[in-house]
Write a protein that holds these residues in place. Structure first.
Motif, PDB file in Angstrom:
ATOM      1  N   THR A  18       4.085 -11.212  -8.260  1.00  0.00           N
ATOM      2  CA  THR A  18       4.686 -10.307  -9.569  1.00  0.00           C
ATOM      3  C   THR A  18       3.800  -9.128  -9.679  1.00  0.00           C
ATOM      4  O   THR A  18       4.418  -8.438 -10.497  1.00  0.00           O
ATOM      5  CB  THR A  18       4.970 -11.282 -10.747  1.00  0.00           C
ATOM      6  OG1 THR A  18       3.653 -11.659 -11.218  1.00  0.00           O
ATOM      7  CG2 THR A  18       5.794 -12.114 -10.604  1.00  0.00           C
ATOM      8  N   GLN A  20       1.776  -5.378  -8.323  1.00  0.00           N
ATOM      9  CA  GLN A  20       2.387  -4.285  -7.394  1.00  0.00           C
ATOM     10  C   GLN A  20       1.681  -4.723  -6.020  1.00  0.00           C
ATOM     11  O   GLN A  20       0.403  -5.179  -5.984  1.00  0.00           O
ATOM     12  CB  GLN A  20       1.676  -3.100  -7.962  1.00  0.00           C
ATOM     13  CG  GLN A  20       2.425  -1.829  -6.963  1.00  0.00           C
ATOM     14  CD  GLN A  20       2.106  -0.473  -7.624  1.00  0.00           C
ATOM     15  OE1 GLN A  20       3.072  -0.139  -8.702  1.00  0.00           O
ATOM     16  NE2 GLN A  20       0.917   0.331  -7.217  1.00  0.00           N
ATOM     17  N   THR A  29       6.542  -2.499  -5.476  1.00  0.00           N
ATOM     18  CA  THR A  29       6.696  -3.198  -6.525  1.00  0.00           C
ATOM     19  C   THR A  29       7.361  -4.323  -6.003  1.00  0.00           C
ATOM     20  O   THR A  29       8.047  -4.389  -5.002  1.00  0.00           O
ATOM     21  CB  THR A  29       7.331  -2.707  -7.655  1.00  0.00           C
ATOM     22  OG1 THR A  29       8.834  -2.096  -7.081  1.00  0.00           O
ATOM     23  CG2 THR A  29       6.819  -1.355  -8.050  1.00  0.00           C
ATOM     24  N   GLU A  31      10.020  -5.420  -7.235  1.00  0.00           N
ATOM     25  CA  GLU A  31      11.789  -5.030  -7.176  1.00  0.00           C
ATOM     26  C   GLU A  31      11.889  -4.287  -5.999  1.00  0.00           C
ATOM     27  O   GLU A  31      13.093  -4.609  -5.333  1.00  0.00           O
ATOM     28  CB  GLU A  31      11.737  -4.075  -8.269  1.00  0.00           C
ATOM     29  CG  GLU A  31      12.076  -4.811  -9.747  1.00  0.00           C
ATOM     30  CD  GLU A  31      10.640  -5.313 -10.161  1.00  0.00           C
ATOM     31  OE1 GLU A  31       9.597  -4.710  -9.609  1.00  0.00           O
ATOM     32  OE2 GLU A  31      10.394  -6.111 -10.952  1.00  0.00           O
ATOM     33  N   GLU A  32      10.967  -3.643  -5.560  1.00  0.00           N
ATOM     34  CA  GLU A  32      11.225  -2.859  -4.224  1.00  0.00           C
ATOM     35  C   GLU A  32      11.544  -3.588  -2.862  1.00  0.00           C
ATOM     36  O   GLU A  32      12.040  -3.614  -2.112  1.00  0.00           O
ATOM     37  CB  GLU A  32      10.398  -1.585  -4.172  1.00  0.00           C
ATOM     38  CG  GLU A  32      10.280  -0.345  -4.999  1.00  0.00           C
ATOM     39  CD  GLU A  32       9.283   0.593  -4.884  1.00  0.00           C
ATOM     40  OE1 GLU A  32       9.609   1.845  -4.896  1.00  0.00           O
ATOM     41  OE2 GLU A  32       8.079   0.154  -4.998  1.00  0.00           O
ATOM     42  N   ARG A  34      12.094  -6.755  -2.920  1.00  0.00           N
ATOM     43  CA  ARG A  34      13.240  -7.483  -3.155  1.00  0.00           C
ATOM     44  C   ARG A  34      14.451  -6.911  -2.629  1.00  0.00           C
ATOM     45  O   ARG A  34      15.357  -7.377  -2.008  1.00  0.00           O
ATOM     46  CB  ARG A  34      13.416  -8.098  -4.697  1.00  0.00           C
ATOM     47  CG  ARG A  34      14.528  -8.985  -4.746  1.00  0.00           C
ATOM     48  CD  ARG A  34      14.687  -9.339  -6.204  1.00  0.00           C
ATOM     49  NE  ARG A  34      13.719 -10.462  -6.632  1.00  0.00           N
ATOM     50  CZ  ARG A  34      12.847  -9.905  -7.588  1.00  0.00           C
ATOM     51  NH1 ARG A  34      13.069  -8.838  -8.315  1.00  0.00           N
ATOM     52  NH2 ARG A  34      11.893 -10.797  -7.812  1.00  0.00           N
ATOM     53  N   ALA A  35      14.585  -5.440  -2.663  1.00  0.00           N
ATOM     54  CA  ALA A  35      15.693  -4.639  -2.310  1.00  0.00           C
ATOM     55  C   ALA A  35      15.530  -4.590  -0.760  1.00  0.00           C
ATOM     56  O   ALA A  35      16.756  -4.288  -0.071  1.00  0.00           O
ATOM     57  CB  ALA A  35      15.392  -3.499  -3.174  1.00  0.00           C
ATOM     58  N   ASN A 176      17.433 -16.101  -5.164  1.00  0.00           N
ATOM     59  CA  ASN A 176      17.485 -14.831  -5.093  1.00  0.00           C
ATOM     60  C   ASN A 176      18.496 -14.047  -4.270  1.00  0.00           C
ATOM     61  O   ASN A 176      18.790 -12.964  -3.715  1.00  0.00           O
ATOM     62  CB  ASN A 176      16.073 -14.156  -4.228  1.00  0.00           C
ATOM     63  CG  ASN A 176      16.284 -14.523  -2.688  1.00  0.00           C
ATOM     64  OD1 ASN A 176      17.382 -15.374  -2.383  1.00  0.00           O
ATOM     65  ND2 ASN A 176      15.536 -14.084  -1.721  1.00  0.00           N
ATOM     66  N   GLU A 193      11.189 -17.607 -12.986  1.00  0.00           N
ATOM     67  CA  GLU A 193      11.060 -16.296 -12.911  1.00  0.00           C
ATOM     68  C   GLU A 193       9.772 -15.727 -13.303  1.00  0.00           C
ATOM     69  O   GLU A 193       9.006 -14.792 -12.810  1.00  0.00           O
ATOM     70  CB  GLU A 193      12.264 -15.383 -13.376  1.00  0.00           C
ATOM     71  CG  GLU A 193      13.576 -15.603 -12.697  1.00  0.00           C
ATOM     72  CD  GLU A 193      13.530 -14.857 -11.442  1.00  0.00           C
ATOM     73  OE1 GLU A 193      12.893 -14.074 -11.179  1.00  0.00           O
ATOM     74  OE2 GLU A 193      14.594 -15.009 -10.516  1.00  0.00           O
ATOM     75  N   ASN A 196       6.752 -17.024 -11.157  1.00  0.00           N
ATOM     76  CA  ASN A 196       6.987 -16.782  -9.677  1.00  0.00           C
ATOM     77  C   ASN A 196       6.634 -18.173  -9.168  1.00  0.00           C
ATOM     78  O   ASN A 196       6.064 -18.169  -7.847  1.00  0.00           O
ATOM     79  CB  ASN A 196       5.890 -15.621  -9.318  1.00  0.00           C
ATOM     80  CG  ASN A 196       6.290 -15.306  -7.877  1.00  0.00           C
ATOM     81  OD1 ASN A 196       7.485 -15.007  -7.592  1.00  0.00           O
ATOM     82  ND2 ASN A 196       5.259 -14.773  -7.148  1.00  0.00           N
TER      83      ASN A 196
END
Length: 282
Positions: A18, A20, A29, A31-32, A34-35, A176, A193, A196
């Motif tokens: 979780t 960086q 990050t 989030e990036e 995961r995308a 996810n 969440e 992690n």
């Protein structure tokens, strides 16, 4: 006419941490990551080289689409034949068909049965998991693969032996995928969440002289966990009193038998896409 028997699995692509992270000195990050996770996995599928505990395994990438992939994976074996009244050993390379739908809302793997190649699809899954994770480690992503199962078998067992139910253990993979994650809400989801936790175990045990109550489809919390698990979110183990056997939902994997004249080796990219989609949509 050729007959395929496919077994179905779901995979999750979960960032490791979780905090960086950095890839090639570029900050990412969670989030990036995961995308981008499905893009990373597509790269890995295209370049991975497979190995068993004994040797490298021959493979062939027949189709690489935007999200659909078709692999053939061999297992090298020595087979006995008889020639001129003498027994001889020859090398054989029986194989399984592996179809992958890498759409972020699907993430499905279908594996054809071929016991001449591998004893079970579980063996193939172990090879895929070990191989893909070796490459995904570079991207700080972990791959988890679980069978898609027929939940009605679980519910039938529970209903018929409700008064004997001793314990249930949910072995959950961190969600996810939006379309199955929505089934899994509440405090448990928030705990996973926030910590992690990639693999979380929840065990329900009955009293020594009693049984578990309200384990049925009317119990929304229990049903949500069963629904999530059955869609490839994990495994459920359960045991009845005075019964030594431990049952598990992973034994009831989704299976489809396909009769087709389709020949992958000579097919066009469009026909391969159509064939893969037809198998994944079953």
């Amino acid at each position: 006419m050729k007959t395929f028997v496919f077994e179905y699995y779901r995979y999750q692509l979960v960032p490791k941490s979780t905090v960086q992270l950095s890839i090639d000195n570029v900050p990412y990050t969670v989030e990036e990551i995961r995308a981008k996770k499905n893009g990373y996995f597509a790269e890995v599928i295209a370049k991975a080289q497979f190995r068993s505990h004994r040797s490298n395994l021959p493979y062939k990438l027949i189709h690489k689409g935007d999200s659909l992939f078709y692999l053939l994976l061999c297992n090298v074996r020595n087979t006995a034949i008889y020639q001129d009244f003498k027994k001889k050993k020859v090398k054989s390379e029986p194989f399984v068909d592996i179809l992958i739908d890498n759409d972020p809302q699907h993430q499905i793997i279908a594996i054809s049965r071929n016991k001449d190649a591998f004893e079970s699809s579980n063996v193939v899954i172990k090879i895929l998991t070990q191989t893909f994770n070796k490459y995904l480690d570079y991207f700080n992503v972990v791959l988890h693969i679980q069978p898609i199962v027929i939940s009605s078998v679980f519910w039938a067992d529970i209903k018929h032996r409700a008064q004997e139910l001793d314990r249930i253990t949910f072995e959950l993979i961190k969600p996810n995928i939006t379309n199955i994650s929505e089934r899994f809400k509440g405090d448990m989801r928030e705990l996973i969440e926030s910590t992690n936790s990639h693999e979380t175990t929840l065990s329900l045990h009955s009293p020594k002289r009693g049984t578990l109550d309200e384990i049925n489809e009317k119990n929304d919390r229990v049903k949500a966990l069963v629904d999530y698990s059955s869609e490839g979110g994990g495994n459920i183990k359960y045991k009845f009193k005075n019964d030594r056997k431990v049952y598990q939902t992973s034994d009831n994997i989704k299976v489809e038998t396909i009769h087709t004249s389709f020949e992958a080796e000579n097919a066009t990219p469009d026909s391969l896409e159509f064939f893969i989609k037809s198998i994944m949509d079953k």
